[in-house]
Design an enzyme around this catalytic site. Structure first.
Site, PDB file in Angstrom:
ATOM      1  CB  THR A 165      -0.898   0.041   1.247  1.00  0.00           C
ATOM      2  OG1 THR A 165      -0.058   0.156   2.388  1.00  0.00           O
ATOM      3  CG2 THR A 165      -1.738  -1.207   1.363  1.00  0.00           C
TER       4      THR A 165
ATOM      5  CD  GLU B  99      -4.518  -2.504   2.984  1.00  0.00           C
ATOM      6  OE1 GLU B  99      -4.931  -2.097   1.883  1.00  0.00           O
ATOM      7  OE2 GLU B  99      -3.912  -1.769   3.787  1.00  0.00           O
TER       8      GLU B  99
ATOM      9  CE  LYS C 167     -15.852  13.452  18.360  1.00  0.00           C
ATOM     10  NZ  LYS C 167     -15.334  12.509  19.341  1.00  0.00           N
TER      11      LYS C 167
ATOM     12  CD1 TRP D 140     -19.043  11.067  14.273  1.00  0.00           C
ATOM     13  CD2 TRP D 140     -16.916  11.653  13.971  1.00  0.00           C
ATOM     14  NE1 TRP D 140     -18.299  10.462  15.262  1.00  0.00           N
ATOM     15  CE2 TRP D 140     -16.995  10.800  15.095  1.00  0.00           C
ATOM     16  CE3 TRP D 140     -15.652  12.139  13.588  1.00  0.00           C
ATOM     17  CZ2 TRP D 140     -15.872  10.429  15.837  1.00  0.00           C
ATOM     18  CZ3 TRP D 140     -14.552  11.769  14.330  1.00  0.00           C
ATOM     19  CH2 TRP D 140     -14.660  10.934  15.441  1.00  0.00           C
TER      20      TRP D 140
HETATM   21  P1  ADP Z   1      -3.278   3.098  -1.539  1.00  0.00           P
HETATM   22  O1  ADP Z   1      -3.525   2.699  -0.120  1.00  0.00           O
HETATM   23  O2  ADP Z   1      -2.062   2.552  -2.139  1.00  0.00           O
HETATM   24  O3  ADP Z   1      -3.595   4.519  -1.863  1.00  0.00           O
HETATM   25  P2  ADP Z   1      -5.557   1.544  -2.233  1.00  0.00           P
HETATM   26  O4  ADP Z   1      -6.047   1.349  -3.595  1.00  0.00           O
HETATM   27  O5  ADP Z   1      -5.289   0.342  -1.422  1.00  0.00           O
HETATM   28  O6  ADP Z   1      -4.309   2.363  -2.437  1.00  0.00           O
HETATM   29  O7  ADP Z   1      -6.516   2.542  -1.464  1.00  0.00           O
HETATM   30  C1  ADP Z   1      -7.684   2.061  -0.875  1.00  0.00           C
HETATM   31  C2  ADP Z   1      -8.533   3.201  -0.412  1.00  0.00           C
HETATM   32  O8  ADP Z   1      -8.986   3.989  -1.510  1.00  0.00           O
HETATM   33  C3  ADP Z   1      -9.792   2.762   0.272  1.00  0.00           C
HETATM   34  O9  ADP Z   1      -9.563   2.408   1.614  1.00  0.00           O
HETATM   35  C4  ADP Z   1     -10.679   4.007   0.129  1.00  0.00           C
HETATM   36  O10 ADP Z   1     -10.382   4.974   1.085  1.00  0.00           O
HETATM   37  C5  ADP Z   1     -10.275   4.530  -1.221  1.00  0.00           C
HETATM   38  N1  ADP Z   1     -11.242   4.096  -2.239  1.00  0.00           N
HETATM   39  C6  ADP Z   1     -11.153   3.035  -3.056  1.00  0.00           C
HETATM   40  N2  ADP Z   1     -12.221   2.948  -3.859  1.00  0.00           N
HETATM   41  C7  ADP Z   1     -13.035   3.974  -3.553  1.00  0.00           C
HETATM   42  C8  ADP Z   1     -14.321   4.432  -4.025  1.00  0.00           C
HETATM   43  N3  ADP Z   1     -14.974   3.831  -5.015  1.00  0.00           N
HETATM   44  N4  ADP Z   1     -14.845   5.523  -3.451  1.00  0.00           N
HETATM   45  C9  ADP Z   1     -14.195   6.171  -2.466  1.00  0.00           C
HETATM   46  N5  ADP Z   1     -12.990   5.797  -1.979  1.00  0.00           N
HETATM   47  C10 ADP Z   1     -12.416   4.707  -2.506  1.00  0.00           C
END
Ligand code: ADP
Length: 532
Positions: A177, A320, A430, A435
């Site tokens: 990640t 993940e 917050k 929130w």
């Molecule tokens: P990195 O952590 O490398 O930036 P990831 O692809 O693993 O890449 O990121 C995952 C995160 O991206 C998710 O936990 C979420 O916050 C965000 N995310 C993924 N898809 C969406 C979506 N369709 N809408 C909003 N947020 C998203």
């Protein structure tokens, strides 16, 4: 007593065997960054993957050794995916857009022995070579100037042989990640998790792939396993069209030329494509379905694409989760819904396919499981056979004893199971004990025709604890004031959500995966003070 069925471990090499045998002539096309094109097919990919596996074995690669790639999308990169796993190795795809210190950390942490890379990343390789002494061998995918060229390296190898055998719980791929906080974390996919993910993700509810599919994955092969497309595409026998880079003109040209009907990428890609189509008048008549994910797809873009008759799958997931978590699969009463309610549905993150479980728990302590009422918002948790249990080399499981993995996202779940992301746990604001969703504020702001990009962050406030401010990038040549924008937002979000200040900037900081870096933005605004 055990059942009495055959032994057929869920190994990803079955995918390429199937593709080569049953769909061998289905094409894999590459458009290189210099504009030239190459064509092969699934039989060719298998042949070259076997040669590569034999080259790796001759070199002395042991089972589970990590082989890294630093490359954009092209068929040789695809060959290397199957070549590495076919030799029993673990494929580690690296994002070239990350910072040098992140790359150095990942490569050393993964203990990569071989690095395959695109010639355009030679400067990165030169900078990292001394810092990553464990890499013994460099192979260049598209040039022999500085390292053996890929095609020369495998040329003398036999295309005969067997794939490495082993159990289905053995590892096959490693993705890190991007680590917006702390060090990047590695997610070690298994053959089994990858196969179950692939079999699920090609279904109608997700990517909807079959032998008629012509897929142009804009999502890079280094990002979250390219959403699993190289694996599931082999199972489906789909044709692939790869473009090395994401230049909108090249993407549009290849979509038209090769009659692409499925594509996948992050929202910014679709923004750029639509802008290109608007300015040139080009259309994409064959395109039927686009899968969008990685960050939230703004409603106006969803509406725009749907108005053209495209099927949108707005997917949520993360490295993940291999990465498919939810998709925008149509609910049973889809055809009875009017267009605007269809758009509203697709602007949310959709529902889980079989194999993924989700729930939200309250943000406070103790955490309780929240009702699926479309109102209660809380920390999103997920579990299933393709969800991480423990990060690579971590001693402790990332998941709780009952297997629920904390995604770091904040969401509500609607009564029909539709997931709606409202924020990241670290980004919610917050205010007075309540929130505020930074994502909702941003989505509302980008609905303004003069706004290119917007980010909401919480600023310490003497009375309310935190209050939102909105940081905005105007579209080129557009003129909008803070007052205009506040008035625009006033009927779109609750009154107490309205930002206390709106600041205009030339650009927002982004992460290596192209998302707005709230962490860097908060750093930039650390000294910012609001009046009480
Ligand atoms: P990195 O952590 O490398 O930036 P990831 O692809 O693993 O890449 O990121 C995952 C995160 O991206 C998710 O936990 C979420 O916050 C965000 N995310 C993924 N898809 C969406 C979506 N369709 N809408 C909003 N947020 C998203």
């Amino acid at each position: 007593m055990l059942g009495a069925m055959q032994d057929w471990e869920l190994r990803v090499t079955h995918l390429i065997d199937h593709a080569a045998t049953e769909h061998g002539t289905r094409e894999i096309v590459t458009r290189w960054a210099d504009g030239s094109e190459s064509r092969t097919n699934w039989a060719g990919v298998r042949r070259d993957a076997m040669k590569m596996a034999n080259a790796l074995r001759r070199y002395g690669i042991a089972p589970h050794d990590r082989i890294a790639t630093l490359a954009l999308n092209h068929h040789r990169h695809l060959v290397s995916w199957y070549g590495v796993v076919g030799a029993g190795g673990v494929l580690h795809t690296i994002n070239p857009r990350l910072f040098d210190d992140q790359l150095e950390y990942m490569i050393n942490h993964a203990e990569d022995r071989v690095l395959l890379y695109d010639a355009m990343f030679q400067p990165i390789v030169d900078r990292l070579r001394d810092k990553c002494p464990r890499i013994e061998r460099f192979i260049c995918f598209d040039s022999g100037d500085h390292a053996p060229a890929f095609e020369d390296w495998i040329a003398g190898e036999s295309a005969e042989g067997n794939w490495a055998s082993g159990g289905e719980r053995e590892p096959c791929m490693l993705c890190y990640t991007s680590g917006t906080t702390g060090h990047p974390k590695g997610v070690l996919y298994e053959h089994r998790s990858t196969m179950l993910h692939a079999i699920t993700a090609l279904q109608p509810a997700v990517f909807n792939l079959d032998a008629r599919s012509v897929v142009l994955p804009v999502v890079p092969m280094f990002h979250a396993a390219s959403w699993g497309l190289p694996w599931m595409g082999a199972a489906a026998g789909a044709k692939f069209v790869y473009v090395q880079g994401n230049d909108p003109a090249a993407l549009c040209e290849m979509m038209r030329q090769e009659k692409v009907n499925v594509s996948a990428g992050v929202p910014t890609v679709w923004l750029a494509l639509l802008q290109h189509m608007d300015s040139t008048g080009i259309d994409l008549p064959e395109l039927r379905q686009v899968v969008v994910g990685g960050s939230a797809m703004p409603r106006p873009i969803v509406e725009r694409l749907m108005a053209q008759g495209l099927r949108i799958a707005h997917a949520w997931g993360m490295t993940e989760t291999s990465p498919i978590g939810t998709t925008g699969a149509e609910p049973w009463d889809w055809d009875a819904r009017d267009f605007q309610s269809q758009v509203s549905y697709k602007a949310m993150q959709g529902r889980v396919p079989f194999g993924v479980e989700i729930r939200c728990v309250s943000l406070g302590d103790p955490a309780v499981v929240l009702p699926r009422d479309g109102k209660a918002s809380g920390a999103l948790q997920v579990r299933g056979p393709w969800v991480v249990k423990r990060y690579f080399k971590a001693l402790d499981d990332a998941t709780a004893a009952d297997q629920w993995f904390d995604t770091g996202d904040v969401a509500v779940i609607h009564p029909d199971g539709t997931l709606q992301l409202t924020d990241r746990t670290k980004d919610v604001i917050k205010s007075g004990g309540e929130w505020i969703s930074s994502v909702d504020l941003e989505n509302a702001a980008v609905g303004h025709p003069a706004v290119a990009e917007a980010a909401a962050i919480g600023i310490t406030h003497p009375k309310w604890d935190e209050r939102p401010i909105l940081v905005v990038v105007r579209k080129p040549g557009a003129d909008v004031t803070g007052e205009d924008l506040r008035a625009f937002l006033s009927d779109k979000v609750a009154k107490w959500w309205l930002p206390d200040a709106i600041e205009f900037v030339d650009a927002l900081p982004h992460t290596g995966t192209g998302k707005i870096s709230k962490k860097d933005l908060r750093d930039q605004f650390r000294e910012y003070r609001l009046e009480s």
